[in-house]
Scaffold this motif. Structure first.
Motif, PDB file in Angstrom:
ATOM      1  N   GLN A 262      21.712  23.815   4.018  1.00 25.12           N
ATOM      2  CA  GLN A 262      22.279  24.033   5.341  1.00 25.12           C
ATOM      3  C   GLN A 262      21.443  23.292   6.383  1.00 25.12           C
ATOM      4  N   TYR A 263      22.148  22.919   7.471  1.00 29.16           N
ATOM      5  CA  TYR A 263      21.474  22.200   8.547  1.00 29.16           C
ATOM      6  C   TYR A 263      20.428  23.090   9.214  1.00 29.16           C
ATOM      7  N   SER A 264      19.252  22.495   9.447  1.00 30.56           N
ATOM      8  CA  SER A 264      18.181  23.210  10.128  1.00 30.56           C
ATOM      9  C   SER A 264      17.580  22.273  11.164  1.00 30.56           C
ATOM     10  N   ALA A 265      17.584  22.660  12.421  1.00 30.59           N
ATOM     11  CA  ALA A 265      17.017  21.818  13.478  1.00 30.59           C
ATOM     12  C   ALA A 265      15.534  21.580  13.243  1.00 30.59           C
ATOM     13  N   GLU A 266      14.825  22.588  12.734  1.00 32.91           N
ATOM     14  CA  GLU A 266      13.402  22.439  12.480  1.00 32.91           C
ATOM     15  C   GLU A 266      13.145  21.402  11.397  1.00 32.91           C
ATOM     16  N   GLN A 267      13.941  21.467  10.305  1.00 34.72           N
ATOM     17  CA  GLN A 267      13.775  20.484   9.241  1.00 34.72           C
ATOM     18  C   GLN A 267      14.154  19.085   9.712  1.00 34.72           C
ATOM     19  N   PHE A 268      15.181  18.979  10.550  1.00 30.67           N
ATOM     20  CA  PHE A 268      15.601  17.676  11.062  1.00 30.67           C
ATOM     21  C   PHE A 268      14.490  17.050  11.899  1.00 30.67           C
ATOM     22  N   ASN A 269      13.876  17.831  12.766  1.00 26.48           N
ATOM     23  CA  ASN A 269      12.779  17.338  13.600  1.00 26.48           C
ATOM     24  C   ASN A 269      11.582  16.926  12.755  1.00 26.48           C
ATOM     25  N   GLN A 270      11.313  17.704  11.697  1.00 34.02           N
ATOM     26  CA  GLN A 270      10.214  17.360  10.812  1.00 34.02           C
ATOM     27  C   GLN A 270      10.481  16.029  10.103  1.00 34.02           C
ATOM     28  N   LEU A 271      11.754  15.801   9.711  1.00 31.50           N
ATOM     29  CA  LEU A 271      12.114  14.542   9.068  1.00 31.50           C
ATOM     30  C   LEU A 271      11.928  13.356  10.018  1.00 31.50           C
TER      31      LEU A 271
ATOM     32  N   SER B 256       0.832  -1.203   0.000  1.00 31.52           N
ATOM     33  CA  SER B 256       0.000   0.000   0.000  1.00 31.52           C
ATOM     34  C   SER B 256       0.864   1.248   0.000  1.00 31.52           C
ATOM     35  N   LYS B 257       0.230   2.363  -0.460  1.00 33.51           N
ATOM     36  CA  LYS B 257       0.939   3.632  -0.441  1.00 33.51           C
ATOM     37  C   LYS B 257       1.046   4.167   0.987  1.00 33.51           C
ATOM     38  N   ILE B 258       2.062   4.998   1.197  1.00 35.36           N
ATOM     39  CA  ILE B 258       2.207   5.700   2.466  1.00 35.36           C
ATOM     40  C   ILE B 258       1.474   7.028   2.353  1.00 35.36           C
ATOM     41  N   PHE B 259       0.485   7.250   3.255  1.00 37.88           N
ATOM     42  CA  PHE B 259      -0.368   8.432   3.134  1.00 37.88           C
ATOM     43  C   PHE B 259      -0.010   9.487   4.182  1.00 37.88           C
ATOM     44  N   ASN B 260      -0.295  10.766   3.803  1.00 35.66           N
ATOM     45  CA  ASN B 260      -0.287  11.892   4.739  1.00 35.66           C
ATOM     46  C   ASN B 260       1.029  12.032   5.487  1.00 35.66           C
ATOM     47  N   VAL B 261       2.109  11.827   4.801  1.00 34.27           N
ATOM     48  CA  VAL B 261       3.420  12.033   5.409  1.00 34.27           C
ATOM     49  C   VAL B 261       4.049  13.240   4.730  1.00 34.27           C
ATOM     50  N   ARG B 262       4.328  14.277   5.505  1.00 34.85           N
ATOM     51  CA  ARG B 262       4.903  15.504   4.959  1.00 34.85           C
ATOM     52  C   ARG B 262       6.412  15.470   5.143  1.00 34.85           C
ATOM     53  N   LEU B 263       7.157  15.541   4.054  1.00 35.22           N
ATOM     54  CA  LEU B 263       8.611  15.562   4.103  1.00 35.22           C
ATOM     55  C   LEU B 263       9.112  17.001   4.118  1.00 35.22           C
ATOM     56  N   PRO B 264      10.205  17.277   4.807  1.00 34.99           N
ATOM     57  CA  PRO B 264      10.717  18.656   4.879  1.00 34.99           C
ATOM     58  C   PRO B 264      11.238  19.130   3.530  1.00 34.99           C
ATOM     59  N   ASN B 265      11.241  20.418   3.343  1.00 40.47           N
ATOM     60  CA  ASN B 265      11.800  21.002   2.127  1.00 40.47           C
ATOM     61  C   ASN B 265      13.317  20.846   2.128  1.00 40.47           C
ATOM     62  N   ALA B 266      13.868  20.626   0.939  1.00 42.72           N
ATOM     63  CA  ALA B 266      15.313  20.447   0.837  1.00 42.72           C
ATOM     64  C   ALA B 266      16.042  21.741   1.172  1.00 42.72           C
ATOM     65  N   SER B 267      17.186  21.608   1.837  1.00 44.15           N
ATOM     66  CA  SER B 267      17.982  22.770   2.204  1.00 44.15           C
ATOM     67  C   SER B 267      19.447  22.378   2.184  1.00 44.15           C
TER      68      SER B 267
END
Length: 221
Positions: A15-24, A2-13
């Motif tokens: 530089q390191y971002s703590a917010e993006q890391f936590n979102q991942l 089955s497909k994986i639903f409703n999973v939001r991946l962080p935007n590519a960056s």
């Protein structure tokens, strides 16, 4: 799957971002949770489920699939005593009886064992060696393929007079093409040396002079 639903991946960056890391991390947690809710026990923890996966049910189903595997094999023996007409002369060991066969067979010349399928074969034999009279005699046994001696395949055995039968038994692993034939050869320095067959007695069955089994080992060459 089955497909994986409703999973939001962080935007590519770049530089390191703590917010993006936590979102991942949160996204990966959602993926794992969805996988855990989709699948049950793995097959190595549930044998019956594993069998069902491969064959559609039943604890013996996977084993029964082996019934459709078709590999060559053969089992042959000879019920006669084999002798040499002359010393230091090559003779093929003969086989006058077929016990089991599939794609492996005895030729018109009964020392020749033919194969129908190309591949690696194991030729395993035993011979009861004897001397009819006199002192010690020597016998050489080796492999031959399509009429050509297999290099470095001979063994020499001393037969200690008339009171000590000796069993020769070993094997050869050979690369065969379809239609090739194998021969087990022998020679002696004394014509009293023989490959002996004996009738059944009490409580044992008859003793063939020579037994040969042929098994198909691999198509990888």
């Amino acid at each position: 799957m089955s497909k994986i639903f409703n999973v939001r991946l962080p935007n590519a960056s770049q530089q390191y971002s703590a917010e993006q890391f936590n979102q991942l991390v949160r996204s990966l947690e959602q993926i794992v949770l969805q996988l855990n809710s989709t699948y049950g026990s793995v097959f190595d923890q549930n044998l019956d489920q594993g069998f069902s996966f491969y064959e559609g049910g039943g604890s013996n189903a996977l084993f029964s699939a082996g019934q459709s595997i078709n590999v060559p094999y053969g089992s042959f023996y000879d019920t006669t005593t084999q002798t040499a007409g002359a010393i230091n002369t090559a003779y093929g060991i003969t086989f006058n009886t077929t016990s089991l066969t599939n794609g492996v067979y005895v030729g018109t010349t009964t020392s020749r064992i033919y194969v129908d399928v190309a591949g690696i074969y194991n030729f395993e034999f035993s011979c009861q060696l004897d001397k009819a009279s006199g002192a010690t005699g020597l016998i050489w046994i080796w492999a031959r393929g399509n009429g050509t001696n297999v290099g470095d395949s001979a063994t020499k055995i001393a037969i200690q007079g008339t009171a000590a039968e000796t069993v020769a038994a070993w094997n050869f692993l050979l690369d065969m093409n379809a239609g090739d034939y194998f021969e087990l050869m022998w020679s002696t320095d004394d014509t009293d040396v023989q490959i002996l067959a004996e009738a059944a007695g009490t409580p044992y069955p008859a003793i063939p002079s020579a037994i040969l089994t042929v098994t198909y080992e691999s198509a990888l060459r």
